[in-house]
Design an enzyme around this catalytic site. Structure first.
Site, PDB file in Angstrom:
ATOM      1  N   ASP A 426       0.868  -1.174   0.000  1.00 40.17           N
ATOM      2  CA  ASP A 426       0.000   0.000   0.000  1.00 40.17           C
ATOM      3  C   ASP A 426       0.910   1.232   0.000  1.00 40.17           C
ATOM      4  OD1 ASP A 426      -2.265   1.689   0.436  1.00 40.17           O
ATOM      5  OD2 ASP A 426      -1.804   1.710   2.562  1.00 40.17           O
ATOM      6  N   GLU A 566      -9.126  15.758   7.016  1.00 40.70           N
ATOM      7  CA  GLU A 566     -10.145  16.654   7.546  1.00 40.70           C
ATOM      8  C   GLU A 566      -9.600  17.482   8.706  1.00 40.70           C
ATOM      9  OE1 GLU A 566     -14.067  15.164   9.265  1.00 40.70           O
ATOM     10  OE2 GLU A 566     -14.553  15.548   7.163  1.00 40.70           O
ATOM     11  N   THR A 750      -2.407   1.408  -4.714  1.00 47.11           N
ATOM     12  CA  THR A 750      -2.861   2.572  -3.971  1.00 47.11           C
ATOM     13  C   THR A 750      -4.192   3.082  -4.485  1.00 47.11           C
ATOM     14  OG1 THR A 750      -2.298   4.841  -3.340  1.00 47.11           O
ATOM     15  CG2 THR A 750      -1.498   4.086  -5.465  1.00 47.11           C
ATOM     16  N   ASP A 752      -4.754   6.293  -4.502  1.00 48.83           N
ATOM     17  CA  ASP A 752      -4.493   7.647  -4.986  1.00 48.83           C
ATOM     18  C   ASP A 752      -4.560   7.718  -6.502  1.00 48.83           C
ATOM     19  OD1 ASP A 752      -4.199   9.092  -2.670  1.00 48.83           O
ATOM     20  OD2 ASP A 752      -2.114   8.531  -2.410  1.00 48.83           O
ATOM     21  N   ARG A 852      -5.790   4.072  -7.970  1.00 51.74           N
ATOM     22  CA  ARG A 852      -7.245   4.114  -7.842  1.00 51.74           C
ATOM     23  C   ARG A 852      -7.850   2.720  -7.667  1.00 51.74           C
ATOM     24  NH1 ARG A 852      -8.588   9.235  -6.439  1.00 51.74           N
ATOM     25  NH2 ARG A 852      -8.350  10.764  -8.090  1.00 51.74           N
ATOM     26  N   LYS A 858      -7.138  -4.951  -4.730  1.00 52.53           N
ATOM     27  CA  LYS A 858      -5.842  -5.243  -4.112  1.00 52.53           C
ATOM     28  C   LYS A 858      -5.702  -6.744  -3.855  1.00 52.53           C
ATOM     29  CE  LYS A 858      -4.943  -0.837  -1.744  1.00 52.53           C
ATOM     30  NZ  LYS A 858      -4.604  -0.197  -0.463  1.00 52.53           N
ATOM     31  N   ASP A 878      -1.403  -0.922   6.065  1.00 49.27           N
ATOM     32  CA  ASP A 878      -1.664  -0.445   7.420  1.00 49.27           C
ATOM     33  C   ASP A 878      -3.135  -0.198   7.718  1.00 49.27           C
ATOM     34  OD1 ASP A 878      -1.965   1.877   5.814  1.00 49.27           O
ATOM     35  OD2 ASP A 878      -1.631   3.119   7.582  1.00 49.27           O
ATOM     36  N   ASP A 882      -6.523  -2.765   3.416  1.00 50.72           N
ATOM     37  CA  ASP A 882      -5.418  -3.646   3.022  1.00 50.72           C
ATOM     38  C   ASP A 882      -5.594  -5.071   3.546  1.00 50.72           C
ATOM     39  OD1 ASP A 882      -4.042  -1.442   1.847  1.00 50.72           O
ATOM     40  OD2 ASP A 882      -3.360  -0.839   3.837  1.00 50.72           O
TER      41      ASP A 882
END
Length: 1218
Positions: A426, A566, A750, A752, A852, A858, A878, A882
């Site tokens: 990850d 946030e 990931t 992202d 993405r 995964k 983590d 995952d």
């Protein structure tokens, strides 16, 4: 109690809920709703627990059990588990047969080892299960305050709670079951819940009761309380709940915000009242309790095949023995008059030779059973537990910051750590810290923030170091030796790209590294688009679900936020002058401080909150400001926000996209911010639709809510974007570089977006300049349904085929390719008809980054790599997202990070930082693999050497089934006399020390290549055992045969021959293991030489015991063996003859075909690593595994590039001169 509630209000008046919408009455009692369909049959009668004990309900009690066994099932279940192992089943059969007349040994010598081995394993199982039982009892015996009737509450054990019970839970107590929240110590019926035990999150969640149950504020209120709950059946959905509550002839919709789950904890709330909906194993947390997947190492699986081979050998020699016995009985028995062939049993009847042969087959199977090592499994378990202890106690894998050591959560996979081929990792929280810093932002098409991200600084330093050291002939390894001078993941942003010159450095604010005077100290009011900036700041301060908590030390506030991002936004808003300070059930209060410096408190009514989830990828809040205007404020992924912009809202889209790309290249996480102004009529119409969806009962409530939310989250006006930095964890680039030199492939999976993942790849040295990037993505098509899918798949196949062809046609041997694929494309690539091509392409690339991706993807990618390559995979992560890939991989490693402990709980090993993976694999993995491999090979060697001597002797004695050894010798051989040296080999052996493993990472490849446990080496050790057995038997027999053994002229009898032979075996196998060891401590010396000494001590004590017990071995050492020189000569000659060939073999190998560790051992032995540093560094460079990723590979590529340019320049000058 009422007074208590008032005091509560005065004490906690600053902390309120973020939710304002309560489900309204759905229907009146004349037309009550009902949940339709299967899965919605649960009926709970509040305050009437006795009803649920009878039919048709019979709901379970709250007693829970996580044990594997109970008093009744332990023995049969544990016995079944033990005898699933083929070897144990064989030994059980042999032990049973030892009770028959055909056994060659006493029953004790056969039964005792089986009882010891199986009993030890069962005791271990019982101990582990007892610990689970004690944990269960600790939970079951917790005291809970329960309504006993008449408005009186008393304490009950948790296990005695029933569905329908009213319970009172106080602050910092666990919820004993799944409860419907009825009321709390707050006037508005909210409470704060910590769900760390469920999802690992430490931030508090807010729950709220129905408005109709708020008056239930005292114990007395429950005297006449009745109500009915109709809801879904027990299920594992932690974040979903569908049901309704019938109370006082009205029906109210229930949702997850009213449900308090078992094992979560009440925080910041004095007490709550709740009614039990699900108890015991019906509760959601228990419904989620699944067993971890059973994982076995490759060595353990291979060991089964070796057992089958040895069993086949056992059957073969037993058949030979039984045939020989039948022939001897048929032909020889009639001639042996002294055996009285006419007066014998079926076992020796010459007229029934076939029957005698069959009976002898059973005798032989028992007699040669020592070929299969009974103590092997126990020894391996002991060794693995001790290896795991060493991993846990390794101070170099202890993280001082968090106080977390490495933890081996299962010892079954220790050796698998040394055979990893591919690492799937990850990014967020694993490669990065999951600690966010607000760094830059784009507002109204203008980029703000002049600081540099860690990625940018690392890139500058790395490029500088590459250029500076490129011509060096001293090798690239030295660059990591001085991290203070060269690139490191611990880079402080000082002076190199510092935006502020000549000013005192301000103290760092956690979560805020933004530097730009245009927005700070109220200067934003002077900007041309100050009104847009004001909107931007208010979106940061209002669009969230956080809870403010006063900080006594600073006088400010800390924020309990749903995510690190946030919390970072709120810190940024505070620093910009918009401090979120208070939240009530329906309002948010902001302290706005502009140029004047005097804060103004502004109240914003929260009308609706549309929460974030991974599917929506956005969150929105509908607010009414002090002027009465209604706004929708939205933040989310740029891809989602941009597609929802109105025509007039795209004014800043082009500039904002440009800034987003720049932020992505700098390795920053980005979100887009937008708003929309709503009219009263438009909002009222939408809100009615929203309330209708909110009160829908059934499984489609979420779908309805998403549909209605989508209606209003349109025609947005883009305000800007945020960019926060998720810092790299300490030592990540160095760790990846070392793992790459060890020959490991690394994939990044990931969530992202592609740009961010690519730039983190550059920062981690997974990508580098000059590496050819293959980007695979799914094309956008206007078609729909099957047509669109077909077009996309054809395009994907073409992309994969073209990329594969490009790699095949590449002529440059140093060329490196990186595959980058997004989640949408991956969903097609993982389909059955395409996944093989995708895997072939990915394996051909030096680096793979999947962007993405969802948690399910995964796991699917991990399964594809594991099954497609057939090699060992390791997944590391983590977060809860995952867990799938951690459980799917051969080895799962969890990182105890900000995202919680769910990944750790699902893992096989846990570490605090990614950098510790280097030591876990390169040091402990390498050691454990070699230790276990050598230990098992040696185990089979010693048992073959010992077991075959019994076969040879039987051939000498006419296949009579006579054993040459005393029963006690055979009993002690595996259990005591040879067990401790082999355990010391498995626990303490080191071919090279830890620091050398790290300096020579290519040594790790001995594991993935399986150099120490391939069939060549296994059969080599078996051959060595065969040779030793021949030498031990025939040399001993021939020396002792037909000559005097004692001084009085007596020859050796069977007891003397057997004891002498056994002495030779003890010396031989212990000398063999001494030659095998590379690393000696006093423990190894004690165990090896102590085992030999133990044999003599036993022989002495056994001989001194009563003749009734010692029989033929009475005083054998003192009176027969010790005084006889030939006994000592035979021991010396046999031991030398057995070990000299092995010594010659390893001498030849080290001289002419040395392995890597042999060379290193020799260099260290002659202290060349200290005296000749040049040679030491040269050997380190030569021993590196060739790789195309990592910092070292990047520097070497730069060196080649500069050399090429230099050669071209020299060639040009030569031509011009000519």
């Amino acid at each position: 109690m009422a007074g208590g509630r008032i005091r509560e209000k005065l004490r906690w008046s600053k902390i309120y809920s973020f939710s304002c919408i309560r489900p309204s009455v759905q229907l009146d009692s004349d037309n009550p709703p009902s949940l339709q369909g299967p899965g919605y049959s649960r009926v709970v009668y509040c305050n009437q627990p006795h009803v649920h004990r009878k039919k048709p309900f019979r709901y379970p009690t709250n007693c829970i059990s996580t044990t594997k066994y109970n008093v009744i099932t332990f023995f049969p279940k544990a016995i079944f588990e033990q005898f699933r192992r083929v070897a144990n089943l064989y030994f059980l059969l042999a032990a049973v047969l030892s009770l028959t007349p055909v056994t060659p040994f006493s029953a004790v010598s056969m039964i005792a080892p089986v009882v010891f081995v199986v009993g030890l394993s069962m005791a271990k199982e019982a101990l582990e299960d007892w610990r689970r039982f004690m944990q269960d009892m600790k939970v079951n015996l917790r005291k809970v305050s329960v309504h006993k009737g008449g408005g009186q509450f008393g304490h009950k054990n948790s296990q005695n709670i029933r569905v329908g019970d009213i319970v009172k839970v106080e602050k910092d107590q666990f919820f004993p079951a799944d409860l419907l929240l009825l009321s709390s110590s707050y006037d508005d019926g909210i409470c704060y819940v910590e769900t760390m035990n469920l999802d690992g999150e430490t931030n508090l969640k807010v729950k709220r009761s129905l408005e109709v149950t708020l008056p239930l504020e005292e114990d007395d209120c429950f005297k006449e309380f009745r109500g009915t709950i109709r809801c879904e059946d027990p299920n594992p959905g932690l974040y979903s709940f569908v049901g309704n509550f019938e109370y006082e002839r009205q029906v109210y919709a229930l949702d997850p915000s009213q449900i308090l789950l078992r094992d979560s904890k009440l925080r910041n709330t004095t007490y709550i009242y709740g009614v039990v909906i699900f108890a015991g194993h019906d509760s959601k947390v228990m419904q989620n309790a699944t067993h971890l997947p059973s994982k076995r190492s490759g060595i353990e699986k291979k060991m089964d095949y070796i057992i089958y081979i040895l069993f086949s050998l056992l059957v073969m020699i037993s058949l030979i023995s039984s045939i020989g016995f039948a022939v001897m009985t048929k032909i020889g028995m009639p001639k042996w008059w002294y055996l009285q062939p006419n007066n014998t049993t079926n076992l020796y009847d010459p007229s029934k030779a076939a029957t005698a042969g069959i009976f002898h087959l059973v005798t032989a199977l028992i007699l040669y059973g020592y070929l299969i090592p009974i103590s092997l499994y126990v020894s391996i378990e002991i060794v693995k537990v001790l290896q795991a202890r060493f991993i846990n106690d390794d101070i170099h894998m202890y993280d001082e910051e968090s106080g977390n050591p490495a933890q081996s959560r299962t010892s079954n996979l220790n050796e698998e750590l040394g055979q990893v081929d591919t690492i799937l990792t990850d990014k967020t929280g694993t490669l990065t810290c999951n600690e966010m810093d607000f760094l830059k932002c784009s507002i109204a098409g203008v980029s703000y923030g002049v600081g540099s991200s860690e990625v940018e600084i690392a890139a500058v330093k790395q490029m500088a170091s590459e250029a500076l050291n490129a011509p060096s002939q001293h090798g690239t390894q030295d660059l990591w030796e001085n991290p203070a001078q060269f690139g490191s993941s611990e880079i402080e942003p000082v002076n190199l790209v510092s935006p502020i010159v000549g000013k005192d450095k301000k103290p760092h604010i956690k979560g805020f590294s933004f530097e730009d005077e245009r927005l700070m100290h109220g200067n934003w009011t002077k900007e041309p688009k100050a009104d847009i900036i004001l909107l931007f700041m208010r979106i940061l301060a209002l669009c969230h679900t956080a809870i403010p908590e006063p900080n006594v030390e600073t006088g400010g506030f800390n924020y309990e936020a749903e995510s690190p991002d946030e919390g970072t936004f709120l810190v940024a808003a505070r620093e910009f002058g918009f401090e979120f300070c208070k939240r009530t059930q329906s309002s948010v209060f902001i302290h706005e401080k502009h140029m004047s410096g005097i804060p103004t408190e502004r109240e914003f009514k929260i009308l609706n909150l549309l929460e974030f989830n991974s599917k929506r990828k956005r969150m929105s809040v509908v607010v009414r400001d002090e002027l009465g205007l209604i706004f929708l404020l939205c933040k989310g992924a740029d891809s989602v926000i941009c597609e929802r912009l109105s025509k007039d809202g795209k004014m800043y889209e082009e500039d904002t996209r440009k800034h987003l790309n720049e932020y992505g290249e700098a390795g920053l996480r980005t979100l887009a911010l937008a708003y929309r102004k709503l009219g009263e009529l438009e909002y009222s119409t939408w809100n009615a639709e929203f309330l209708k969806a909110k009160t829908t009962i059934g499984p489609y409530r979420e779908t309805q809510l998403e549909r209605v939310a989508d209606l209003i989250e349109r025609d947005l006006i883009l305000v800007g974007a945020t960019a926060v930095e998720d810092k790299l964890q300490k030592g990540v680039p160095q760790c990846i570089d070392k793992l790459a030199q060890a020959g490991l492939k690394i994939w990044v999976l990931t969530g992202d977006k592609m740009e961010t993942a690519i730039n983190i790849g550059f920062a981690c040295s997974l990508l580098r300049q000059g590496m050819k990037q293959i980007c695979v993505s799914a094309m956008d098509v206007d078609l729909s349904g099957q047509d669109a899918k077909l077009v996309i798949k054809e395009n994907m196949l073409m992309q994969i085929s073209n990329a594969s062809q490009m790699i095949k046609l590449e002529k440059d041997p140093h060329a490196a390719f990186a595959l980058i694929i997004d989640g949408k494309a991956l969903s097609y690539a993982l389909e059955d008809d395409m996944k093989k091509r995708f895997l072939n392409l990915a394996v051909a690339c030096a680096s793979v980054i999947c962007c993405r991706v969802s948690p399910k993807q995964k796991a699917l990618v991990t399964r594809l790599v594991k099954e497609g390559t057939g090699k060992t995979t390791l997944a590391i992560g983590d977060g809860a997202n995952d867990v799938g890939m951690i459980q799917e991989a051969d080895i799962g490693v969890g990182i105890s990070g900000v995202e919680g402990m769910q990944a750790v709980m699902a893992s096989d090993f846990s570490i605090a930082q990614f950098r510790f993976l280097e030591r876990l694999l390169v040091v402990h993995g390498h050691w454990c693999y070699k230790r276990i491999a050598q230990m098992i090979c040696y185990f089979f060697y010693k048992n073959i050497a010992f077991g075959l001597t019994i076969f040879y002797f039987e051939a000498y004695t006419g296949f009579s089934g006579q054993s040459i050894y005393d029963d006690w010798y055979m009993l002690l051989f595996n259990v005591i006399l040879t067990s401790l040296p082999v355990i010391s080999l498995g626990v303490f052996e080191q071919d090279v020390p830890a620091e050398v493993c790290l300096q020579f990472p290519a040594l790790y490849q001995q594991g993935p290549k399986n150099l120490f446990f391939d069939w060549y080496r296994i059969f080599g050790w078996m051959g060595n055992g065969l040779y030793s057995s021949l030498v031990i038997f025939f040399l001993t027999i021939n020396i002792l045969d037909k000559q005097a053994f004692r001084a009085s002229g007596q020859t050796a009898d069977m007891a003397i021959v057997g004891t002498t032979m056994f002495t030779a075996i003890i010396w031989t196998v212990n000398m063999q293991i001494a030659l095998t060891m590379s690393h000696f401590t006093w423990i190894q010396h004690l165990f090896v030489w102590g085992s030999i000494a133990t044999w003599y001590v036993f022989l002495l004590g056994y001989g001194l015991s009563s003749p009734l017990f010692s029989k033929d071995e009475y005083r054998i050492l003192m009176e027969a063996l010790a005084p006889s020189p030939i006994y000592w000569i035979v021991t010396l000659l046999v031991t030398a003859a057995c070990t000299i060939p092995y010594l010659a073999h390893i001498s030849y190998q080290r001289t002419f075909h040395p392995m890597d560790h042999h060379v290193i051992q020799e260099i260290r032995y002659y202290r060349k690593d200290v005296e000749d540093q040049h040679m030491w560094k040269r050997e380190r460079r030569k021993a590196r595994q060739e790789t195309k990723i990592g910092f070292t590979a990047g520097v070497e590529a730069k060196i080649r590039h500069l050399r090429g340019k230099l050669q071209k320049k020299v060639s040009t000058l030569t031509v011009q001169t000519a």
